[in-house]
Structure formats: structure tokens, C-alpha cells
Design an enzyme around this catalytic site. Sequence first.
Site, mmCIF file in Angstrom:
data_model
loop_
_atom_site.group_PDB
_atom_site.id
_atom_site.type_symbol
_atom_site.label_atom_id
_atom_site.label_comp_id
_atom_site.label_asym_id
_atom_site.label_seq_id
_atom_site.Cartn_x
_atom_site.Cartn_y
_atom_site.Cartn_z
ATOM 1 N N ASP A 1 0.856 -1.178 0.000
ATOM 2 C CA ASP A 1 0.000 0.000 0.000
ATOM 3 C C ASP A 1 0.898 1.236 0.000
ATOM 4 O O ASP A 1 2.106 1.143 0.257
ATOM 5 C CB ASP A 1 -0.893 -0.007 1.242
ATOM 6 C CG ASP A 1 -1.871 1.161 1.281
ATOM 7 O OD1 ASP A 1 -2.384 1.533 0.213
ATOM 8 O OD2 ASP A 1 -2.112 1.702 2.375
ATOM 9 N N SER A 2 0.289 2.384 -0.259
ATOM 10 C CA SER A 2 1.045 3.631 -0.245
ATOM 11 C C SER A 2 1.499 3.995 1.168
ATOM 12 O O SER A 2 2.378 4.832 1.346
ATOM 13 C CB SER A 2 0.191 4.769 -0.805
ATOM 14 O OG SER A 2 -1.001 4.897 -0.064
ATOM 15 N N CYS B 1 -4.146 -0.890 -2.306
ATOM 16 C CA CYS B 1 -4.209 0.565 -2.364
ATOM 17 C C CYS B 1 -5.101 0.918 -3.551
ATOM 18 O O CYS B 1 -4.829 0.473 -4.673
ATOM 19 C CB CYS B 1 -2.807 1.149 -2.545
ATOM 20 S SG CYS B 1 -2.755 2.905 -2.930
ATOM 21 N N GLU C 1 -5.533 8.576 9.947
ATOM 22 C CA GLU C 1 -4.143 8.389 10.363
ATOM 23 C C GLU C 1 -3.803 9.226 11.593
ATOM 24 O O GLU C 1 -2.903 8.876 12.355
ATOM 25 C CB GLU C 1 -3.201 8.729 9.213
ATOM 26 C CG GLU C 1 -3.234 7.715 8.090
ATOM 27 C CD GLU C 1 -2.125 7.931 7.073
ATOM 28 O OE1 GLU C 1 -1.326 8.863 7.242
ATOM 29 O OE2 GLU C 1 -2.068 7.143 6.108
ATOM 30 N N CYS D 1 -11.100 3.280 -0.368
ATOM 31 C CA CYS D 1 -9.803 3.579 0.247
ATOM 32 C C CYS D 1 -9.632 2.608 1.404
ATOM 33 O O CYS D 1 -10.581 2.373 2.170
ATOM 34 C CB CYS D 1 -9.754 5.017 0.740
ATOM 35 S SG CYS D 1 -8.231 5.456 1.616
ATOM 36 N N HIS E 1 -8.200 2.935 4.112
ATOM 37 C CA HIS E 1 -8.331 3.551 5.435
ATOM 38 C C HIS E 1 -9.769 3.466 5.948
ATOM 39 O O HIS E 1 -10.006 3.442 7.161
ATOM 40 C CB HIS E 1 -7.952 5.034 5.378
ATOM 41 C CG HIS E 1 -6.503 5.319 5.236
ATOM 42 N ND1 HIS E 1 -5.782 4.956 4.127
ATOM 43 C CD2 HIS E 1 -5.624 5.936 6.063
ATOM 44 C CE1 HIS E 1 -4.526 5.348 4.273
ATOM 45 N NE2 HIS E 1 -4.406 5.949 5.439
#
Length: 276
Positions: free
Chosen positions: A11-12, A74, A155, A187, A189
Site C-alpha cells: 500500500d502507499s 491501495c 491516520e 480507500c 483507510h
Amino acid sequence: MKTSQPIGIFDSGIGGLTVASDISKYLPNEDIIYFGDTAHLPYGDKSTQTIQSYSKRIVEFLLEKKCKAIVVACNSASSMAFDFLAENFSEKCLLFNVIDPITDSIIKNKSIKKVGVIGTKATIYSGIYENILKEHRSDLVVASLSTPLLAPMVESGYFNNKISRTIIENYLKYPDFENIDGLILACTHYPLIKNDIKKVVGNNIQLFDSTDFLADQLKENLSKNKILNTSKTKGKTSFFVSDWTESFAETASIFYGKEIKLELAQIFRNSKNEIF
């Protein structure tokens, strides 16, 4: 390829740890190698060429680790670089992305007449979800919205509280989302704010994210190719990042669901030992 070879996931940054956690629970006998490109995050505002370049180097690193399958965990890399990676590496390992499992599920679900998509700028501007869905479901209405504040919010630890719900509510007031039956969380996240999103949209709107479908697709394909690890030994997971900070280490454990140890792997260096 051998059944004992590991599965690579990248992932990024650390959002893909939600995917890694789900895969490790669903396929407990598999060894997993995770790589988070924390030196270059976020991918959401980078060019296609840049994302492809970073993704190529990461796949090379995971192949050096003898991975039999690699998951692009990602959405930005899946939308901007997956076809490029398939052209270059499909003969060396099995490749998966986080987009196809979701679109496949929605295409089959005829009860979904209108679906919303939220994600990074790169994912939304690529139009990949809408293009795939409309190609197979001309009757489906797709409304997309870039939600760039959500990933950094997560995050920073702002989720499952008033702050996160306020931001989510403001995004989901988007007029084009009126009367949607489903919402794609595009996403990695976003599974961490799934409860917040559910409280905003209510129980009548179905939420779709990669953790719901990807592990099942991965298992099916590993079995089909006769490289599924069916041993009774519990697999081990290694975690690598391209840049290490204390805050990343703490946040990574939140994303994965338990304490983990991140190892630094500075794979983005040229012949002069300069980081690129």
C-alpha cells in the site's frame, strides 16, 4: 510456485494493513509480507507515472522475497498502476487489486440501482469504479466524490468520534448521493470509519469495501492454481516500510488491530545511494 511461498501485500502507507489483517485471519496458514510506502504517501495526489514507478519497485522487492501472489492493497495504485503491473509481472506471480472484488459483487447484486463512491483524488479522478460498473451494468447509476480529508483524519486518530462524524456528514451531504442503495469505500483507510459512516447513512444503504470480498477471491485463486497453503502451521507476517517514525509504528498497530513491528526497507535508492 510453491504453496509455502508468502503472499505479498503493499500500500502507499499503512491503510492496506486493514486488508492484511483480514487476509491473515481468513488464511491463517499463509506467510504474509507487507510493504507500506510511507516515504511517498499519499499516492492520492500523485501522477500515474509516479505511482506506476513506485509500484513497480515495490513489486520487485516482494518478488525478491519469493512472493507467489501480490495484492495491491491501495485504491490509488490499483486504479493507476494495476494494468501496468499485470503487463510486467503477471507471469511471475498472481496479482490482485482491491477494486475488482468490490465491482464484481455490485455487478451481481441487482438490488443495487444507484451506488456512491468515495475515495482519494487519484482513485475518483481515474473513474475506474464507474467505468467498470457501467461496462457491465448499464442500468446502474454511479455517483463519485473525492474525500481527501478522510485518510489523514484516520491516520491522525480521529475516528469513531464527533469530529470524524462531522466531516463524514459534510461529505455525504453531496447532492448526487441522494437515493443511493450502496456506498463504495474506495480507500483502505475507510474500514476503520465504517461504523461512523454507517451511523451517518443508516442501515438501508449497503457499504462495500475490499475487506469484505478480497480474501475470499484470493483463497479461491490460490486454490485454483494449487498454491494454497493447507499446512497446519500458523503463518507468520512481516511488515516493512520505506520510512519509519514512532507515530507510524503506533498508528500501524491500530490499523492492523494488534501490536506489530515495522522494519525499515529503504528500497528507493539509486546507484549513488540517493533516495528517489
